[in-house]
Structure formats: C-alpha cells, structure tokens
Write a protein that holds these residues in place. Structure first.
Motif, PDB file in Angstrom:
ATOM      1  N   TYR A  99      29.194 -51.978 -15.123  1.00 15.38           N
ATOM      2  CA  TYR A  99      29.668 -50.829 -14.366  1.00 15.38           C
ATOM      3  C   TYR A  99      29.746 -49.600 -15.258  1.00 15.38           C
ATOM      4  O   TYR A  99      29.965 -49.695 -16.468  1.00 15.38           O
ATOM      5  N   ILE A 100      29.586 -48.448 -14.647  1.00 21.63           N
ATOM      6  CA  ILE A 100      29.697 -47.170 -15.353  1.00 21.63           C
ATOM      7  C   ILE A 100      30.848 -46.391 -14.736  1.00 21.63           C
ATOM      8  O   ILE A 100      31.000 -46.345 -13.517  1.00 21.63           O
ATOM      9  N   TYR A 101      31.677 -45.799 -15.583  1.00 19.86           N
ATOM     10  CA  TYR A 101      32.824 -45.035 -15.113  1.00 19.86           C
ATOM     11  C   TYR A 101      32.636 -43.563 -15.471  1.00 19.86           C
ATOM     12  O   TYR A 101      32.097 -43.230 -16.528  1.00 19.86           O
ATOM     13  N   LEU A 102      33.104 -42.703 -14.578  1.00 14.91           N
ATOM     14  CA  LEU A 102      32.971 -41.262 -14.771  1.00 14.91           C
ATOM     15  C   LEU A 102      34.239 -40.690 -15.375  1.00 14.91           C
ATOM     16  O   LEU A 102      35.340 -40.895 -14.860  1.00 14.91           O
ATOM     17  N   THR A 159      19.179 -42.835 -10.715  1.00 13.12           N
ATOM     18  CA  THR A 159      20.152 -42.692  -9.634  1.00 13.12           C
ATOM     19  C   THR A 159      21.260 -43.720  -9.777  1.00 13.12           C
ATOM     20  O   THR A 159      21.010 -44.889 -10.103  1.00 13.12           O
ATOM     21  N   LEU A 160      22.477 -43.261  -9.525  1.00  9.16           N
ATOM     22  CA  LEU A 160      23.632 -44.142  -9.515  1.00  9.16           C
ATOM     23  C   LEU A 160      24.198 -44.208  -8.102  1.00  9.16           C
ATOM     24  O   LEU A 160      23.992 -43.313  -7.291  1.00  9.16           O
ATOM     25  N   TYR A 161      24.920 -45.269  -7.832  1.00 12.68           N
ATOM     26  CA  TYR A 161      25.672 -45.378  -6.584  1.00 12.68           C
ATOM     27  C   TYR A 161      27.156 -45.369  -6.929  1.00 12.68           C
ATOM     28  O   TYR A 161      27.624 -46.185  -7.736  1.00 12.68           O
ATOM     29  N   TYR A 176      29.765 -40.296 -18.892  1.00  9.99           N
ATOM     30  CA  TYR A 176      29.678 -41.606 -18.254  1.00  9.99           C
ATOM     31  C   TYR A 176      29.959 -42.667 -19.314  1.00  9.99           C
ATOM     32  O   TYR A 176      29.351 -42.676 -20.384  1.00  9.99           O
ATOM     33  N   VAL A 177      30.890 -43.554 -19.008  1.00 16.42           N
ATOM     34  CA  VAL A 177      31.356 -44.527 -20.004  1.00 16.42           C
ATOM     35  C   VAL A 177      31.176 -45.948 -19.471  1.00 16.42           C
ATOM     36  O   VAL A 177      31.554 -46.254 -18.336  1.00 16.42           O
ATOM     37  N   THR A 178      30.591 -46.801 -20.292  1.00 17.39           N
ATOM     38  CA  THR A 178      30.499 -48.223 -19.966  1.00 17.39           C
ATOM     39  C   THR A 178      31.340 -49.011 -20.974  1.00 17.39           C
ATOM     40  O   THR A 178      31.267 -48.765 -22.176  1.00 17.39           O
ATOM     41  N   VAL A 205      36.789 -45.328  -8.811  1.00 17.38           N
ATOM     42  CA  VAL A 205      35.351 -45.133  -8.609  1.00 17.38           C
ATOM     43  C   VAL A 205      34.572 -45.786  -9.748  1.00 17.38           C
ATOM     44  O   VAL A 205      34.865 -45.567 -10.919  1.00 17.38           O
ATOM     45  N   LEU A 206      33.606 -46.581  -9.378  1.00 19.78           N
ATOM     46  CA  LEU A 206      32.712 -47.157 -10.380  1.00 19.78           C
ATOM     47  C   LEU A 206      31.282 -46.915  -9.931  1.00 19.78           C
ATOM     48  O   LEU A 206      30.992 -46.779  -8.747  1.00 19.78           O
ATOM     49  N   PHE A 207      30.388 -46.843 -10.901  1.00 24.46           N
ATOM     50  CA  PHE A 207      28.987 -46.540 -10.628  1.00 24.46           C
ATOM     51  C   PHE A 207      28.118 -47.724 -11.038  1.00 24.46           C
ATOM     52  O   PHE A 207      28.400 -48.401 -12.032  1.00 24.46           O
ATOM     53  N   ILE A 208      27.082 -47.944 -10.255  1.00 26.89           N
ATOM     54  CA  ILE A 208      26.079 -48.939 -10.625  1.00 26.89           C
ATOM     55  C   ILE A 208      24.712 -48.275 -10.532  1.00 26.89           C
ATOM     56  O   ILE A 208      24.511 -47.352  -9.742  1.00 26.89           O
ATOM     57  N   LYS A 209      23.784 -48.745 -11.360  1.00 26.92           N
ATOM     58  CA  LYS A 209      22.454 -48.161 -11.378  1.00 26.92           C
ATOM     59  C   LYS A 209      21.653 -48.617 -10.153  1.00 26.92           C
ATOM     60  O   LYS A 209      21.860 -49.700  -9.614  1.00 26.92           O
TER      61      LYS A 209
END
Length: 278
Positions: free
Chosen positions: A169-172, A132-134, A252-254, A187-191
């Motif tokens: 961070y993970i970017y979409l 899951t990501l936020y 998804y790109v880090t 928007v950035l994603f974290i685990k």
C-alpha cells in the motif's frame, strides 16, 4: 495386544480425557472386560484413532468424522477424502503465502540491518514517474452503497493480494506550508495493474472505480528512510525545502518494515517519493 488408556494416550501424545471423551460420544469405544469393567484398546482401535486424529487435524468436525465412520458408506468416505483434499490445498496455499512473506521479511531485514539514512541530498536521484493509483478511503466506502461486509472483504483481499505480489500500500503525506506533515490514515493507494483492477471490479462499479483514480506523474525523488514517524515527517520537510518544492506539496510513502518498541517511538523502514516537479 491389549493397551490401557494410559498407554494409548502416550503412544498418540493425547490426553486420557480426550480418549474418554471419544468413548463418551461414541466415536472410539474401547473393549470392556465384563468381569472387572477394565477398558482396553486393540490394534483395530489404534488404526481408527489414527484416522480420526489425522482427519481432525485438518479442521473437520468430530460429528462429521463420526457420521462417516458409522455410515459404513464408501461414498461418504470418498466425500470426506475430497473434503480433506480441499482443506489441504487451502492450507498449502496459506503456508506458501507465509513462506513467501518470511522470505520477503528476511530480504528487508538484510537491507535494514546495514542501512544508513542519506542526509546528503546531492546524492539523491530524480526520476520520472507516470502511473495511476487508486485511492481507497475506507470510511467513505463504509458509508457508501457498498455493504460493510463487502468493504471489509475487499480490504482483506487487497491486503492478501498486495502481499502476494509484493506491491505494498502507498500512503499520501500532505506537506502544509513547509511546517508540518499530515497523513490521512483512512486513505490508502494501490497501483493500477490487472490483478488489482480485477479485484476492485469485483466489489465496485466502473463509475465509482473511475472516481478513485489518481495520476502520479512528473519528477520524483525516491529515497529509503529508517526512523520514527516524527523523524520521517522531519525528513520529508527537509527534502521538500532542499528541492525548493511548493510549500503545500505531496509525498507518497510505503511502509516496508517496522520495529516494535516498548515506547510509542516505533521505528519504520519506508520509501519516500516526493514530487519535485516545478
């Protein structure tokens, strides 16, 4: 032993102006020869100056130092020592964090300096992902009920925390009709992990937090790539076409490293995870 202002400035590697300022504000006043007005320093002044410079180095104000010295109060000295101890602990943590980041940078640089992009997609492995990501939209957070200060504090703490546990961070990246790639930089994603959740809960209520959840599951091809933004986008498109993925897909790109250049063509070392589930 009598030392001139010039001699003291050389011993402590500080300017004469600094010593004159200390004299002016009364924190370190030299002896004065009443006959000729000649100012000089004794050994007791050197001890006091060493104390002042040592405390000042930690960021404690001259006013606080002067107040403590003039008070001749042991409790005030004790409070100042405790304050120094607290500051040292903070600085120690900051230095440890800096050392960790430097070591991580060296590891990445060791990889990048000998890295070759993989263009034979037959060599790429497909694996299952399920976590899951936020999704944190900074603009939306700023326009929500959360105060701007809390939003910026959250971003700062997340940045520090994710660096500390090496969880970037993970970017979409959204693939549009297999012709272009669009990144939403807001928007950035974290685990999802306990440390990230605890930090998010510090600023966000549970209902809002649940609305940020995004499942990342299915089959993914994961590959490192080194190049400009344009080259990264082209590589993602090539991957998407090769694996016969939907024309409107997600990657998804880090970002793990970037090399600044005089031109706008900055090069990045990234990891790309492309959803190849059919």
């Amino acid at each position: 032993m009598k030392l001139s202002i010039g001699e003291v400035s050389k011993i402590f590697n500080i300017s004469k102006e600094t010593l004159r300022y200390y004299d002016k504000i009364g924190i370190l006043k030299p002896e004065v020869n009443s006959q000729n007005g000649y100012r000089y320093y004794l050994f007791k002044h050197l001890e006091k100056l060493s104390l002042i410079l040592g405390i000042k180095l930690l960021g404690i104000s001259l006013a606080d130092i002067k107040d403590t010295i003039e008070s001749e109060d042991l409790n005030k000295y004790k409070d100042l020592v405790l304050k120094q101890e607290e500051i040292l602990q903070v600085k120690k943590k900051e230095l440890e964090h800096l050392e960790y980041n430097l070591n991580e940078s060296k590891k990445v640089l060791d990889i990048v300096t000998s890295f070759q992009n993989e263009y034979n997609f037959d060599n790429l492995e497909i694996s299952d992902k399920n976590y899951t990501l936020y999704a944190l939209d900074i603009k939306k957070l700023l326009s929500s009920n959360i105060s701007p200060i809390d939003t910026l504090s959250l971003e700062k703490e997340l940045s520090y925390l994710n660096e500390e546990i090496n969880d970037t961070y993970i970017y979409l990246y959204t693939i549009v009709e297999n012709n272009s790639v669009r990144e939403d930089e807001n928007v950035l994603f974290i685990k999802e992990n306990s440390r990230n959740i605890n930090l998010l809960e510090k600023y966000l209520n549970k209902e809002y937090l649940d609305s940020l959840k995004l499942r990342m599951y299915g089959k993914y091809v994961s590959v490192n790539f080194y190049g400009t933004v344009k080259e990264i986008n082209e590589y993602i498109l090539s991957l998407n076409k090769y694996f016969n993925c939907p024309k409107n897909n997600s990657a998804y790109v880090t970002y793990e490293f970037y090399l600044p250049k005089k031109t706008d063509d900055v090069t990045y070392f990234v990891n790309i995870s492309l959803n190849v589930s059919r």
